[in-house]
Design a protein around this motif. Structure first.
Motif, PDB file in Angstrom:
ATOM      1  N   LYS A 107       8.234  34.282  18.887  1.00 44.46           N
ATOM      2  CA  LYS A 107       7.145  34.816  17.943  1.00 44.46           C
ATOM      3  C   LYS A 107       5.825  34.002  18.182  1.00 44.46           C
ATOM      4  N   ARG A 112       0.070  26.810  14.017  1.00 45.78           N
ATOM      5  CA  ARG A 112       0.668  26.049  14.994  1.00 45.78           C
ATOM      6  C   ARG A 112      -0.116  25.686  15.911  1.00 45.78           C
ATOM      7  N   GLY A 153       9.463  28.610   4.644  1.00 45.01           N
ATOM      8  CA  GLY A 153       8.265  27.571   5.038  1.00 45.01           C
ATOM      9  C   GLY A 153       7.547  28.016   6.483  1.00 45.01           C
ATOM     10  N   GLY A 154       6.464  27.618   6.623  1.00 43.31           N
ATOM     11  CA  GLY A 154       5.812  27.849   7.810  1.00 43.31           C
ATOM     12  C   GLY A 154       4.380  26.757   7.884  1.00 43.31           C
ATOM     13  N   SER A 155       3.795  27.301   8.980  1.00 41.93           N
ATOM     14  CA  SER A 155       2.587  26.551   9.521  1.00 41.93           C
ATOM     15  C   SER A 155       1.719  27.304  10.213  1.00 41.93           C
ATOM     16  N   GLY A 159       2.509  31.135  11.030  1.00 47.13           N
ATOM     17  CA  GLY A 159       3.324  32.164  10.397  1.00 47.13           C
ATOM     18  C   GLY A 159       4.151  31.315   9.537  1.00 47.13           C
ATOM     19  N   ILE A 160       5.416  32.069   8.945  1.00 42.33           N
ATOM     20  CA  ILE A 160       6.162  31.673   8.087  1.00 42.33           C
ATOM     21  C   ILE A 160       7.553  32.274   8.017  1.00 42.33           C
ATOM     22  N   ALA A 161       8.735  31.942   7.571  1.00 35.57           N
ATOM     23  CA  ALA A 161       9.696  32.450   7.636  1.00 35.57           C
ATOM     24  C   ALA A 161      10.605  32.218   6.259  1.00 35.57           C
ATOM     25  N   ARG A 183      22.599  28.415  12.734  1.00 34.55           N
ATOM     26  CA  ARG A 183      22.521  26.916  12.584  1.00 34.55           C
ATOM     27  C   ARG A 183      24.031  26.282  12.276  1.00 34.55           C
ATOM     28  N   GLN A 199      11.397  30.981  16.488  1.00 29.50           N
ATOM     29  CA  GLN A 199      10.006  30.525  16.641  1.00 29.50           C
ATOM     30  C   GLN A 199       9.177  30.405  17.771  1.00 29.50           C
ATOM     31  N   GLN A 249      16.379  35.951   8.275  1.00 32.66           N
ATOM     32  CA  GLN A 249      14.999  35.339   7.825  1.00 32.66           C
ATOM     33  C   GLN A 249      14.362  36.461   7.893  1.00 32.66           C
ATOM     34  N   GLU A 272      15.007  23.390  15.330  1.00 38.42           N
ATOM     35  CA  GLU A 272      14.757  23.340  13.782  1.00 38.42           C
ATOM     36  C   GLU A 272      15.413  22.497  13.204  1.00 38.42           C
ATOM     37  N   HIS A 293       8.776  21.501  12.467  1.00 34.45           N
ATOM     38  CA  HIS A 293       9.257  21.611  14.024  1.00 34.45           C
ATOM     39  C   HIS A 293       8.338  21.266  14.928  1.00 34.45           C
ATOM     40  N   SER A 298      16.218  29.901  15.105  1.00 34.33           N
ATOM     41  CA  SER A 298      14.912  30.829  14.704  1.00 34.33           C
ATOM     42  C   SER A 298      14.296  31.580  15.825  1.00 34.33           C
TER      43      SER A 298
END
Ligand code: ASP
Length: 601
Positions: free
Chosen positions: A218, A505, A501-503, A546-548, A237, A215, A251, A191, A465, A213
């Protein structure tokens, strides 16, 4: 047995005494009731023959009165009570006499006339007073966090945070999400920060990483068919800390299958509405405004713009290309820009404030910051001599600089110049008091670049990421012009702070391998580090995204606090230290031996 230095105080046991009501819940309609209350001695006032004590529990404060006419024994012992002793009293709730009515306190019309008292616990003299306005240093407050947490403001914050968290869980549950835990002892998830590592005793020479995370997990849950996952999860982190950062933070982590950006943005907006309502913050209108990354950085110099005030950036590169001011012209000729910000009320700045602003800009990495003051006598600026009347008019027309205003200029590579101007904009808004209170500007920033060049790493790195999907239409340029590829990624911003934020994938192993390759991750390393993900993607991976959201930061903003430490029960200092438990601490030699470790410094 006497447990205090006061001869009158012996400790009692609770026995079958139980509080009937919370101290802060009693009102005039309860007058006449016989009751028991239990709590901490907040303040004590000795008025001649009568002792008044404010007893506090988490519901609030209640006045109790020790009058020798009601009970001589309790009254005698009341003289020995001190701040933060824990007491239980029994008596009748009475109306306060008119002269002691307190309209500022919810319980200000009533008091308990004490018929019997138990002292359940004593307290040493406090290292700092617990009243809310207390300005004891943070170090001493964190060292005695158990006392600090008794303060009404922190109690309010932690209870409000609980309410928001519960509302978020209920909302996600209603939407069909399943709460699934993922490991804390795991492999590195990239991340962009440093990992916290945990050496494995049973696997000498190997370490776990604490998750930055969940990531990858999930995403794997999506491959496993859970479709809608969430978790309110701790992430770790190891980075330099600021007021809104902690080494471990929480988160709200979400992943969904068979959706596009719109569904995720809509779900997140609903979640933020539910959380805001539960915590008592204004409920935002939806949908939130949107802005592309390009627009955000162009107009505000940052990907998390605070849109509550103007002071937008302007570009003057074309006007400066042949300017006599060498630094400005040169920046443009070398492919960079000249950008500016106008402070309309800049006449309020003294010369000293301008010099300080230049020094501040240098402290955040600016090579230079030029300023031009427009006054009744024309331009005042170290640069004034370089511009003739015609040029000045063009610059004024472009930037909106008028008499009384100050134009600040930064020249250099685009990203650098925008970055400095973006921060300058915030500083100017504060200096000029331009930031409105009680305004809540939620905003989506979209269309981020997938990759950016890192000077530090000397290679391309992910803006979010490595699992973020490139936009379908840009995929063909991934190898030829990687920096022009945009991502299906989004950040949500509130008043200039990134909430999360998220995206969408990557769900195709071939695309994932191409992105790893663009990041300079070689085949062997790719298999080594992410083989399990690539394998999982090859067994029927659904399209997913998704998003966090940062829960600590959200609660901080919603509650109007300026530090996330005020919404976390046991936070760490800026040096990642817990003054209460004194973590981190040196390991025992045996522990190091067991782990096969040796510190070299
Ligand atoms: N894992 C990302 C983060 O922690 C969020 C996401 O892409 O869902 O920032």
């Amino acid at each position: 047995m006497s447990t205090s230095d006061h001869p009158d105080i012996t400790l009692d046991s609770l026995g079958d005494w139980r509080a009937d009501r919370g101290c802060g819940t009693l009102r005039s309609e309860d007058i006449g009731r016989e009751l028991t209350v239990i709590g901490w001695v907040d303040t004590r006032r000795d008025h001649g023959g009568i002792v008044f004590i404010d007893v506090r529990d988490r519901t609030g404060i209640l006045q109790v009165v020790f009058d020798p006419d009601d009970d001589a024994e309790s009254h005698r012992r009341a003289h020995g009570l001190r701040s933060e002793y824990v007491i239980a009293v029994r008596g009748k709730l009475a109306k306060r006499p008119p002269e002691t009515l307190n309209t500022e306190l919810p319980t200000g019309e009533v008091e308990v006339r004490v018929a019997e008292m138990k002292v359940l616990s004593t307290a040493r003299v406090l290292p700092f007073p617990l009243d809310d306005e207390g300005d004891a240093g943070e170090a001493v407050r964190l060292k005695h966090r158990y006392l600090d947490l008794r303060r009404a403001r922190l109690q309010r914050n932690l209870v409000a945070r609980h309410r928001a968290t519960k509302a978020v869980r209920d909302y996600l549950d209603d939407q069909g999400f399943v709460d699934i835990e993922t490991p804390i002892l795991t492999r590195s998830t990239p991340e962009g920060a440093r990992d916290y590592l945990v050496p494995s005793r049973v696997n000498p020479g190997s370490v776990y990483a604490l998750p930055q995370s969940p990531q990858i997990f999930k995403q794997i849950l999506m491959v496993s068919g859970y479709e809608r996952y969430y978790q309110i999860v701790r992430c770790f982190r190891d980075e330099d800390l600021r007021a809104d950062r902690q080494p471990e933070f929480t988160q709200i982590d979400i992943e969904m299958s068979f959706v596009g950006t719109e569904e995720i943005l809509g779900l997140t907006e609903g979640l933020l509405r539910a959380g805001a309502a539960a915590i008592g913050a204004p409920v935002p209108e939806v949908p939130f405004p949107r802005m592309t990354y390009e627009e955000a950085t162009r107009r505000f110099g940052t990907d998390r713009p605070d849109t509550r005030f103007g002071l937008e950036l302007v570009e003057l590169s074309d006007l400066m290309e042949n300017a006599q001011a060498r630094v400005l012209a040169q920046a443009v000729q070398e492919g960079g820009i000249v950008g500016g910000v106008v402070a309309e009320d800049g006449h309020k700045f003294s010369r000293r404030e301008l010099d300080e602003t230049v020094a501040w800009a240098q402290s955040i990495g600016a090579k230079g910051l030029a300023w031009i003051r427009s006054t009744d006598d024309g331009w005042q600026s170290p640069l004034a001599k370089f511009f003739d009347e015609g040029e000045r008019e063009k610059i004024e027309a472009r930037t909106g600089l008028r008499k009384g205003g100050v134009l600040f200029l930064v020249a250099g590579p685009r990203k650098y110049a925008q970055g400095i101007l973006g921060q300058l904009r915030l500083r100017l808004a504060e200096m000029l008091d331009l930031i409105p209170e009680n305004q809540w500007n939620y905003l989506w920033v979209t269309d981020f670049p997938l990759l950016e060049y890192s000077q530090e790493a000397k290679r391309l790195v992910s803006v979010h990421h490595p699992f973020t999907a490139p936009r379908e239409q840009d995929l063909e340029r991934l190898e030829s012009e990687p920096e022009t590829v945009l991502a299906d990624a989004y950040d949500v911003v509130l008043n200039g702070t990134e909430l999360g934020g998220g995206s969408i994938r990557i769900h195709r192993p071939d695309v994932q391998s191409r992105v790893f390759a663009a990041l300079g991750i070689e085949e062997g390393e790719m298999r080594e580090q992410f083989g399990f993900l690539l394998d999982a993607l090859s067994f029927g991976a659904p399209p997913h995204g998704g998003i966090a959201l940062g829960l600590d930061r959200l609660c901080m903003l919603w509650l109007g606090e300026s530090s996330i430490r005020d919404v976390i029960a046991f936070p760490k200092t800026q040096k990642a230290h817990d003054p209460m438990s004194d973590a981190p601490s040196p390991p025992a030699p045996k522990q190091l031996r067991d782990l096969g470790l040796k510190f070299t410094q």
